[in-house]
Motif scaffolding. Sequence first.
Motif, mmCIF file in Angstrom:
data_model
loop_
_atom_site.group_PDB
_atom_site.id
_atom_site.type_symbol
_atom_site.label_atom_id
_atom_site.label_comp_id
_atom_site.label_asym_id
_atom_site.label_seq_id
_atom_site.Cartn_x
_atom_site.Cartn_y
_atom_site.Cartn_z
ATOM 1 N N ILE A 26 44.842 35.350 36.011
ATOM 2 C CA ILE A 26 43.293 35.435 35.985
ATOM 3 C C ILE A 26 42.979 36.803 35.870
ATOM 4 N N LEU A 27 43.646 37.682 36.431
ATOM 5 C CA LEU A 27 43.262 38.872 36.533
ATOM 6 C C LEU A 27 43.541 39.998 35.370
ATOM 7 N N PRO A 28 44.455 39.498 34.382
ATOM 8 C CA PRO A 28 44.470 40.088 33.240
ATOM 9 C C PRO A 28 43.275 40.067 32.524
ATOM 10 N N ALA A 29 42.674 38.776 32.552
ATOM 11 C CA ALA A 29 41.464 38.688 31.979
ATOM 12 C C ALA A 29 40.205 39.472 32.479
ATOM 13 N N TYR A 30 40.109 39.666 33.721
ATOM 14 C CA TYR A 30 39.027 40.275 34.489
ATOM 15 C C TYR A 30 39.278 41.881 34.379
ATOM 16 N N THR A 31 40.572 42.291 34.508
ATOM 17 C CA THR A 31 40.887 43.854 34.672
ATOM 18 C C THR A 31 41.810 44.522 33.631
ATOM 19 N N GLY A 32 42.374 43.498 32.937
ATOM 20 C CA GLY A 32 43.376 44.121 31.856
ATOM 21 C C GLY A 32 44.484 44.629 32.519
ATOM 22 N N ARG A 44 38.950 48.061 42.419
ATOM 23 C CA ARG A 44 38.358 46.905 41.811
ATOM 24 C C ARG A 44 39.089 45.622 41.628
ATOM 25 N N ALA A 45 40.513 45.885 41.075
ATOM 26 C CA ALA A 45 41.111 44.727 40.914
ATOM 27 C C ALA A 45 41.736 44.231 42.352
ATOM 28 N N LYS A 46 41.912 45.176 43.268
ATOM 29 C CA LYS A 46 42.400 44.707 44.592
ATOM 30 C C LYS A 46 41.201 43.805 45.152
ATOM 31 N N ARG A 47 40.135 44.068 44.761
ATOM 32 C CA ARG A 47 38.972 43.226 45.595
ATOM 33 C C ARG A 47 39.020 42.009 44.784
ATOM 34 N N LEU A 48 39.541 41.541 43.765
ATOM 35 C CA LEU A 48 39.640 40.285 42.797
ATOM 36 C C LEU A 48 41.048 39.716 43.112
ATOM 37 N N LEU A 49 41.829 40.121 43.921
ATOM 38 C CA LEU A 49 43.179 39.385 44.037
ATOM 39 C C LEU A 49 43.257 38.013 44.565
ATOM 40 N N TRP A 50 42.029 37.984 45.633
ATOM 41 C CA TRP A 50 41.951 36.753 46.167
ATOM 42 C C TRP A 50 41.815 35.768 45.083
ATOM 43 N N LEU A 51 41.219 35.849 43.976
ATOM 44 C CA LEU A 51 40.904 34.704 43.084
ATOM 45 C C LEU A 51 42.308 34.387 42.298
ATOM 46 N N GLU A 52 43.160 35.483 42.244
ATOM 47 C CA GLU A 52 44.571 35.114 41.698
ATOM 48 C C GLU A 52 45.382 34.258 42.663
ATOM 49 N N ILE A 53 45.162 34.470 43.841
ATOM 50 C CA ILE A 53 45.801 33.786 45.014
ATOM 51 C C ILE A 53 45.407 32.333 44.872
ATOM 52 N N PHE A 55 43.793 30.533 42.599
ATOM 53 C CA PHE A 55 44.031 29.655 41.537
ATOM 54 C C PHE A 55 45.269 29.820 40.731
ATOM 55 N N ASN A 56 46.055 30.511 41.419
ATOM 56 C CA ASN A 56 47.462 30.712 40.738
ATOM 57 C C ASN A 56 48.494 30.400 41.618
ATOM 58 N N GLU A 57 48.978 29.095 41.729
ATOM 59 C CA GLU A 57 50.172 28.757 42.829
ATOM 60 C C GLU A 57 51.336 29.206 42.418
ATOM 61 N N GLN A 58 51.501 29.727 41.297
ATOM 62 C CA GLN A 58 52.899 30.273 40.980
ATOM 63 C C GLN A 58 52.901 31.778 41.314
ATOM 64 N N LEU A 59 52.067 32.234 41.864
ATOM 65 C CA LEU A 59 51.988 33.665 42.024
ATOM 66 C C LEU A 59 53.076 33.800 43.227
ATOM 67 N N ASP A 60 53.933 34.824 43.331
ATOM 68 C CA ASP A 60 54.800 35.250 44.414
ATOM 69 C C ASP A 60 54.430 36.486 45.090
ATOM 70 N N LEU A 61 53.933 36.560 46.105
ATOM 71 C CA LEU A 61 53.526 37.662 46.680
ATOM 72 C C LEU A 61 54.211 38.175 47.816
ATOM 73 N N LYS A 62 55.593 37.722 48.011
ATOM 74 C CA LYS A 62 56.533 38.121 49.064
ATOM 75 C C LYS A 62 56.974 39.602 49.067
ATOM 76 N N PRO A 63 56.976 40.278 47.947
ATOM 77 C CA PRO A 63 57.416 41.878 47.884
ATOM 78 C C PRO A 63 56.048 42.713 48.549
ATOM 79 N N TRP A 64 54.989 41.901 48.545
ATOM 80 C CA TRP A 64 53.539 42.767 49.042
ATOM 81 C C TRP A 64 52.959 41.971 50.037
ATOM 82 N N GLN A 65 53.655 41.140 50.686
ATOM 83 C CA GLN A 65 53.154 40.317 51.875
ATOM 84 C C GLN A 65 52.523 40.957 52.986
ATOM 85 N N ASP A 66 53.405 42.185 53.256
ATOM 86 C CA ASP A 66 53.075 43.009 54.402
ATOM 87 C C ASP A 66 51.903 44.143 54.204
ATOM 88 N N LEU A 67 51.504 44.133 52.891
ATOM 89 C CA LEU A 67 50.334 45.292 52.714
ATOM 90 C C LEU A 67 48.880 44.759 53.161
#
Length: 123
Positions: A26-32, A44-53, A55-67
Amino acid sequence: MERHYWLTLAGMPNNSIPSSYPALKILPAYTGLNTVEAILQVPRAKRLLWLEILFNEQLDLKPWQDLPEVKDAYQKACQWFTTYRSLIQSVVPRVSLPLDNGKIDQRDYRTFAEALQFVTHQP
């Protein structure tokens, strides 16, 4: 009260993640932007990250999960999933996110609806 979730998304070990992984839908289309690393650098992209999470169940956030910004985006995705679970699962097949009955900000509804429409038209 602050809620913390274990980001139970499959993925590669932290030390072997190439910058192009995971694939964003999703975010490539919204933010490039095409990587989580790049998204986390743009407010702005950080504020939209929730949408990627959400609608994209393949997303792996483990490397960033503590941020904090990733935790906040994950919690927001869970809240929106809880509120619109039937709608989301009727349009986009996905595994359930943890339920969170926290209050959602209805000002984000248009963005949510646009992203939902966007993902329904992806191959």
